[in-house]
Each structure stands twice: as structure tokens, then as C-alpha cells.
Design a protein around this motif. Structure first.
Motif, mmCIF file in Angstrom:
data_model
loop_
_atom_site.group_PDB
_atom_site.id
_atom_site.type_symbol
_atom_site.label_atom_id
_atom_site.label_comp_id
_atom_site.label_asym_id
_atom_site.label_seq_id
_atom_site.Cartn_x
_atom_site.Cartn_y
_atom_site.Cartn_z
ATOM 1 N N SER B 202 -15.452 -5.120 22.331
ATOM 2 C CA SER B 202 -15.524 -3.882 23.093
ATOM 3 C C SER B 202 -15.851 -2.672 22.207
ATOM 4 N N SER B 203 -15.137 -2.519 21.096
ATOM 5 C CA SER B 203 -15.418 -1.375 20.217
ATOM 6 C C SER B 203 -16.808 -1.502 19.602
ATOM 7 N N LEU B 204 -17.206 -2.722 19.275
ATOM 8 C CA LEU B 204 -18.528 -2.930 18.673
ATOM 9 C C LEU B 204 -19.643 -2.529 19.639
ATOM 10 N N SER B 205 -19.451 -2.827 20.921
ATOM 11 C CA SER B 205 -20.511 -2.472 21.867
ATOM 12 C C SER B 205 -20.520 -0.975 22.156
ATOM 13 N N ALA B 206 -19.391 -0.295 21.926
ATOM 14 C CA ALA B 206 -19.349 1.151 22.160
ATOM 15 C C ALA B 206 -19.941 1.954 20.999
ATOM 16 N N LEU B 207 -20.000 1.350 19.831
ATOM 17 C CA LEU B 207 -20.556 2.051 18.657
ATOM 18 C C LEU B 207 -22.077 2.164 18.773
ATOM 19 N N PRO B 208 -22.679 3.189 18.167
ATOM 20 C CA PRO B 208 -24.144 3.279 18.199
ATOM 21 C C PRO B 208 -24.780 2.164 17.362
ATOM 22 N N SER B 209 -26.022 1.850 17.674
ATOM 23 C CA SER B 209 -26.681 0.721 17.005
ATOM 24 C C SER B 209 -26.970 1.008 15.529
ATOM 25 N N HIS B 210 -26.893 2.272 15.109
ATOM 26 C CA HIS B 210 -27.115 2.581 13.687
ATOM 27 C C HIS B 210 -25.804 2.608 12.885
ATOM 28 N N ALA B 211 -24.705 2.207 13.524
ATOM 29 C CA ALA B 211 -23.389 2.331 12.876
ATOM 30 C C ALA B 211 -23.173 1.311 11.760
ATOM 31 N N ARG B 218 -7.446 -4.101 5.693
ATOM 32 C CA ARG B 218 -7.041 -5.502 5.733
ATOM 33 C C ARG B 218 -7.977 -6.238 6.677
ATOM 34 N N GLY B 219 -8.291 -7.495 6.349
ATOM 35 C CA GLY B 219 -9.232 -8.266 7.142
ATOM 36 C C GLY B 219 -8.919 -8.361 8.620
ATOM 37 N N PRO B 220 -7.644 -8.613 8.991
ATOM 38 C CA PRO B 220 -7.348 -8.842 10.410
ATOM 39 C C PRO B 220 -7.575 -7.628 11.321
ATOM 40 N N LEU B 221 -7.887 -6.468 10.774
ATOM 41 C CA LEU B 221 -8.238 -5.339 11.650
ATOM 42 C C LEU B 221 -9.524 -5.628 12.408
ATOM 43 N N VAL B 222 -10.303 -6.582 11.892
ATOM 44 C CA VAL B 222 -11.602 -6.896 12.495
ATOM 45 C C VAL B 222 -11.585 -8.297 13.090
ATOM 46 N N ASP B 223 -12.032 -8.400 14.322
ATOM 47 C CA ASP B 223 -12.283 -9.712 14.931
ATOM 48 C C ASP B 223 -13.616 -10.187 14.346
ATOM 49 N N GLN B 224 -13.510 -11.065 13.353
ATOM 50 C CA GLN B 224 -14.707 -11.358 12.580
ATOM 51 C C GLN B 224 -15.758 -12.129 13.383
ATOM 52 N N ALA B 225 -15.327 -12.913 14.355
ATOM 53 C CA ALA B 225 -16.306 -13.613 15.200
ATOM 54 C C ALA B 225 -17.094 -12.601 16.031
ATOM 55 N N ALA B 226 -16.393 -11.592 16.551
ATOM 56 C CA ALA B 226 -17.080 -10.549 17.328
ATOM 57 C C ALA B 226 -18.006 -9.738 16.426
ATOM 58 N N LEU B 227 -17.556 -9.480 15.216
ATOM 59 C CA LEU B 227 -18.390 -8.733 14.265
ATOM 60 C C LEU B 227 -19.669 -9.496 13.963
ATOM 61 N N LEU B 228 -19.519 -10.794 13.739
ATOM 62 C CA LEU B 228 -20.679 -11.648 13.449
ATOM 63 C C LEU B 228 -21.698 -11.568 14.586
ATOM 64 N N ALA B 230 -22.056 -9.128 16.756
ATOM 65 C CA ALA B 230 -22.626 -7.777 16.820
ATOM 66 C C ALA B 230 -23.675 -7.567 15.736
ATOM 67 N N LEU B 231 -23.417 -8.157 14.565
ATOM 68 C CA LEU B 231 -24.367 -8.012 13.457
ATOM 69 C C LEU B 231 -25.640 -8.805 13.730
ATOM 70 N N ARG B 232 -25.463 -9.976 14.331
ATOM 71 C CA ARG B 232 -26.638 -10.801 14.649
ATOM 72 C C ARG B 232 -27.474 -10.184 15.755
ATOM 73 N N ASN B 233 -26.808 -9.555 16.720
ATOM 74 C CA ASN B 233 -27.504 -9.018 17.884
ATOM 75 C C ASN B 233 -27.988 -7.586 17.693
ATOM 76 N N GLY B 234 -27.722 -7.004 16.512
ATOM 77 C CA GLY B 234 -28.148 -5.632 16.276
ATOM 78 C C GLY B 234 -27.345 -4.611 17.064
ATOM 79 N N GLU B 235 -26.140 -4.979 17.483
ATOM 80 C CA GLU B 235 -25.299 -3.997 18.187
ATOM 81 C C GLU B 235 -24.858 -2.891 17.246
ATOM 82 N N PRO B 259 -28.294 -10.372 6.452
ATOM 83 C CA PRO B 259 -28.867 -9.346 5.572
ATOM 84 C C PRO B 259 -28.157 -8.001 5.663
ATOM 85 N N ASN B 260 -27.404 -7.777 6.731
ATOM 86 C CA ASN B 260 -26.777 -6.465 6.930
ATOM 87 C C ASN B 260 -25.264 -6.494 6.700
#
Lengths: 305, 305
Positions: B202-211, B218-228, B230-235, B259-260
Motif C-alpha cells: 500500500s505505501s509503495l503504491s502511494a509513493l511517486p514513481s521517482h521515489a 531495521r530490515g523488518p520495517l520493510v515487507d521485502q516481497a512487496a518491495l521486490l 514494486a522495484l520490478r514493476n517500476g512503482e 539494477p535499482n
């Protein structure tokens, strides 16, 4: 747009961002034949013949050595470059390169979670001293950034007149005294006969072994063979270069394979989005011109920058 | 060293830098049995039993969740961590990661002089907005750095009480309102139940695409599967992580090949040179203790940071 609006040509194409900037500053966009001001965003080879009613030419480049070599710059009018506009961007890239080196981000990108050697090699900018060689507009933008990062700046300029925010200003004739007093070096000087190979075997050996050198100026400021030796022998910690000599380096240049080198492809001041980013700066200069105020980034005749 | 010098144990080894710091602040280094203050620079598993005359325990870690889990922290004395000392270093690393991403330094390291795509992808920190999630000591160090870089900071903290230097402070209960208002995000919050997976689909989709997202917390602040995803889809444009979940990532974690993504091996606050760097900070806290002043970095009981 009044009858007295200053006539400005935006050539070779009427870029929408610059046209809007000219109009916002009270100018009127016209053909070159009618213009008193020329905003030139083309290549040096395409530069037009100028009639004598052109009183000011605004170039979009920061370094103008190509225009000097081509004999384009004359003393019959005012010439400005865009060094002031570029300064913020270049200062930011210099800080990014320096931090990337100190924090071992390049190593981390290449060597996945190689924690022990990376942890040992990380250094802090905080508490260090950074010498900026060629303290003009880039230094004016970089010094507050370094200060906020807890670093101390040494400025080197021609006159030795104290640079705002620098802990120490040294005249360029005494640059050699700086190497042993600094932790890191940022090169921000123009390419001239005097600055050629400013970084050479002698300066490299005088720098501390933990030093990083950042070059956001021009490749020939560095004797790249001497730099290669110093990097291989551990005389300095690393080099982060946005400009090289030759540029780009050959595919088989040994610099590419050194672990303590970061090379970005001359993008401190990216070409993409240039006119959009530059437009407010151009508007400010046109406002100054009409108000009779001092222009930003006036090119001084007889000095090739 | 007077008869009234406060007795301090430096355990499990009498590190020379911390011993010097204790003595410089008017303390006397003694065995644990005689001590009123314990400076603990060992591992949590080796933490000793404490007698009741120990009134203050100074830990060298920033995050103390391991000490909380192990039941070491009690309410019979004051506990301090070293979060204040670490803040400058971590803020510097966060800035380095953000600039490395924006200026495409990671890409340049991997793809030699691939000028056109790099030039197009470079972004400026100057003129952008950066949200700092968890605005404590790291944010206090990071905000002046960002401001000097021409960026605007949004601070997110528990209380919503305005954070010095931030353009806007938002209480953590309203964190979701921040995503659409910011260009980039720096995670600097402790790992708690509330901050777990704060960065999610949800937060990843609300961020601008240039973010760019920077995690120095700490790692657990990020849902790493969701991050992956978002990074693949250019979100979003990229992620620069000094901490991961799991940590380290597996050798075949797909994050390594994106790459990003920039991953540094949890070195924002390097272990090497730690006690030397931390010593002046410890001396200051001991001086404060003896002067009856408020200590730096007191651990608040019932909150696991």
C-alpha cells in the motif's frame, strides 16, 4: 509583453522552457536578426554569425573552452555561461561521489555482503577536512553541504581572498601546501594550462593514505597514469571521477578494474531535462540585465572559463 | 583521580579508548564488584549478573531489542544505549545511500560509461522532499544535511511535536498521509510491532514513481516481497538498504540482481574503530552523570528502544 520588452532570440530551436522563462522575465522572443540578446542552446559548430546589435550572448555550457578554441567569443558584447546554474547540481554530485567512496557503496554494489572488509574500510566524512581546488560557484554550493556533514573545507582560489564558509582559503600559487593538510580533495577548477596535471605523482604522494580524490571538473586536471599508480600502491584510498582523460576511458583501461575507483559518465550535470531545469536561472539573469544589475556567470575575456 | 571519583567497570575487556574516556571524565576504572557504573561493550549473551550498587549501565548498541528479549534490562537502575553517538554516522550513511541512488552511482559502477541511460536517470536531491520515518536522533543529524543539500524534510514521529528544521512534522498515526507528499523516504524508526512492514504494497503504491527508499533502521520495517514487486514493476525508482530481512539476504535473493537496488552490509555504523570513535561520547555522558545533568540516550522502560 510591452513595446520596450527586450528582444531575445532562443536558438537554434525555440525551446519551450526557455521561451517561457524569457517571457516571464519581461523579454520578447524574436528571430536572431531582430534580437539584442541571444540564448544559444545549440552546438559550438552551429554557432551563428552575430550582428552588432547583439549585446549579450547567453551560452548553456559551463566550460566554454570549445567556444574559445573556435574563436567564437569576442569582446564586442557580454558573454555568459551557465556555470552558476550548474553549480548546485555539480556540488551535489561531488558530495554523492565522496560519500559513495567513504561509505564503500561502490564496493558493496560489487561484492555482496562482504561485511568484514567493507566495515573496516568505511570512513566518516564527519570530522574530516576536504580541500576544494578551484573555489568558485561549485565550491560556494559545496561548502555548506560539507559543513552540514560535519566536515571542514579548505578553499583554493586564485586570489586567496577568504571564501565564505571555508575554514581556510589558500591562493592557488600555494596549492602544494594543501595536500598534507587535508583528508580529501574535490577538483572543481577549470581546465587551463595552470591546472593541467594538478594531481600528479608529487601531490598524490603528499596526500594522506586515507584520501579520496573527487573530480567533477575536467579530466586533464589529473595525470591519470600517476593516479593509477597511486591507487594501485595504496598511496591514496580512492578516486571518484565524473570526468576522465581520455574521456571516456578505453574499454580496457585498468581504472575500470580497480576496486577503489568510481567512474560516473560525466553526468554531474545531466543533459536530460536541461532546459527545464535551467529556465528559472535564465529568467533571473534576464531580469538582472533589464534592471541593470550584475549578470550571473559573465565570461571574462582572456580567461578561458 | 580523587577519592570521590566514580567507580566505573569497563567490561568484558578494559578497552583502552573507553578507559581513557572514563578517566578523562573524572571516573575511576574498577572491577565490576566495586563499580557503580558498568560500561558494557560485550555481547548480550555474556552480560553479567548485576549487583544492586550498579546504578547505571551504558550499552554500546543503538537498538537494544536483543537485551529486551533476553530480559537483561530491568527497572532498578538507569540504562543508556549509544543511539546519540551513532546518529551522525547513520545520518551520513543515509545521505550517502540516497545520493548514490539519485546520482546513479550504483549503475555507473556496474555499467561502464553507459552514458545515455544514466544521464536520463540521474535525479537531483536539490529541490526534492524527503520524509524521515522515526524522527529521533538520526533525523536530528540528517535534517541539517538534507536542508544544506536544498531538500525539504518531512519528519514523522510519535507525538507529532514539530521537529526542528523539518518543513512539516506528522504524527506516526498519520504516516499514510506522507507517501503522496514526498519524493523519497528514509527509514530511521526502531523495530517494533507498530513499525513492522511499514513499507508495504500500500505505501509503495502511494509513493511517486521517482521515489527512492533508504533503510538505515531495521530490515523488518520493510515487507521485502512487496518491495521486490514494486522495484520490478517500476512503482518506485529504487531502494538503498543498509539493513535487510532476512539479514543478510540469501545469495540467490533476487534483490541482488535488480539494477535499482543498493545493499550495504549493515555498516552505517561500522564496528571497526567503534570504541575509539565512541569514547568522547561516553566521556560526555559520564560528565553529565557526575554533574547531575540529564543523560544522553536513556532507555525508556517498556519501550524496546
Amino acid at each position: 509583453m510591452s513595446a520596450t520588452a527586450i528582444p531575445v532570440a532562443v536558438e537554434p530551436t525555440r525551446d519551450e522552457h526557455l521561451v517561457a522563462a524569457v517571457e516571464s522575465a519581461g523579454g520578447r522572443v524574436v528571430d536572431l536578426a531582430e534580437a539584442r540578446v541571444l540564448v544559444w542552446i545549440g552546438a559550438v559548430d552551429d554557432f551563428p554569425d552575430l550582428h552588432d546589435r547583439i549585446v549579450w550572448v547567453a551560452l548553456k555550457t559551463a566550460g566554454i573552452e570549445e567556444y574559445v578554441s573556435a574563436g567564437v567569443i569576442d569582446d564586442r558584447r557580454v558573454w555568459t555561461n551557465a556555470s552558476g546554474f550548474y553549480a548546485e547540481n555539480v556540488a551535489e554530485h561531488a558530495l554523492g561521489l565522496l560519500l559513495a567512496g567513504l561509505r564503500q557503496i561502490n564496493t558493496a554494489v560489487l561484492r555482496h555482503w562482504d561485511k568484514q572488509p567493507i566495515d573496516t574500510a568505511v570512513r566518516s566524512l564527519h570530522g574530516s577536512t576536504v580541500a576544494i581546488i578551484g573555489a568558485g560557484g561549485i565550491a560556494a554550493s559545496l561548502i555548506p553541504r560539507l559543513t552540514a556533514c560535519g566536515a571542514r573545507a579548505i578553499a583554493v582560489n586564485r586570489s586567496g581572498r577568504p571564501v565564505e564558509g571555508a575554514a581556510l582559503t589558500v591562493p592557488s600559487a600555494r596549492t602544494d601546501e594543501v595536500w598534507a593538510q587535508t583528508d580529501h580533495v574535490v577538483l572543481a577548477a577549470p581546465a587551463t594550462a595552470e591546472t593541467r596535471h594538478l594531481i600528479n605523482a608529487s601531490s598524490l604522494s603528499a596526500l594522506p593514505s586515507h584520501a579520496w580524490i573527487v573530480n567533477v571538473a575536467r579530466g586533464p586536471l589529473v595525470d591519470q597514469a600517476a593516479l593509477l599508480d597511486a591507487l594501485r600502491n595504496g598511496e591514496i584510498a580512492g578516486a571518484a571521477l565524473d570526468v576522465t582523460d581520455p574521456e571516456p576511458p578505453a574499454d580496457d583501461d585498468p581504472m575500470w578494474s580497480l576496486p577503489n575507483v568510481i567512474i560516473t559518465p560525466h553526468v554531474a550535470n545531466p543533459a536530460s531535462g536541461l532546459t527545464r531545469a535551467m529556465a528559472p536561472w535564465m529568467a533571473e539573469n534576464l531580469r538582472r540585465y533589464q534592471a541593470g544589475e550584475e549578470l550571473l556567470a559573465v565570461v571574462r575575456p582572456g580567461r578561458d572559463y
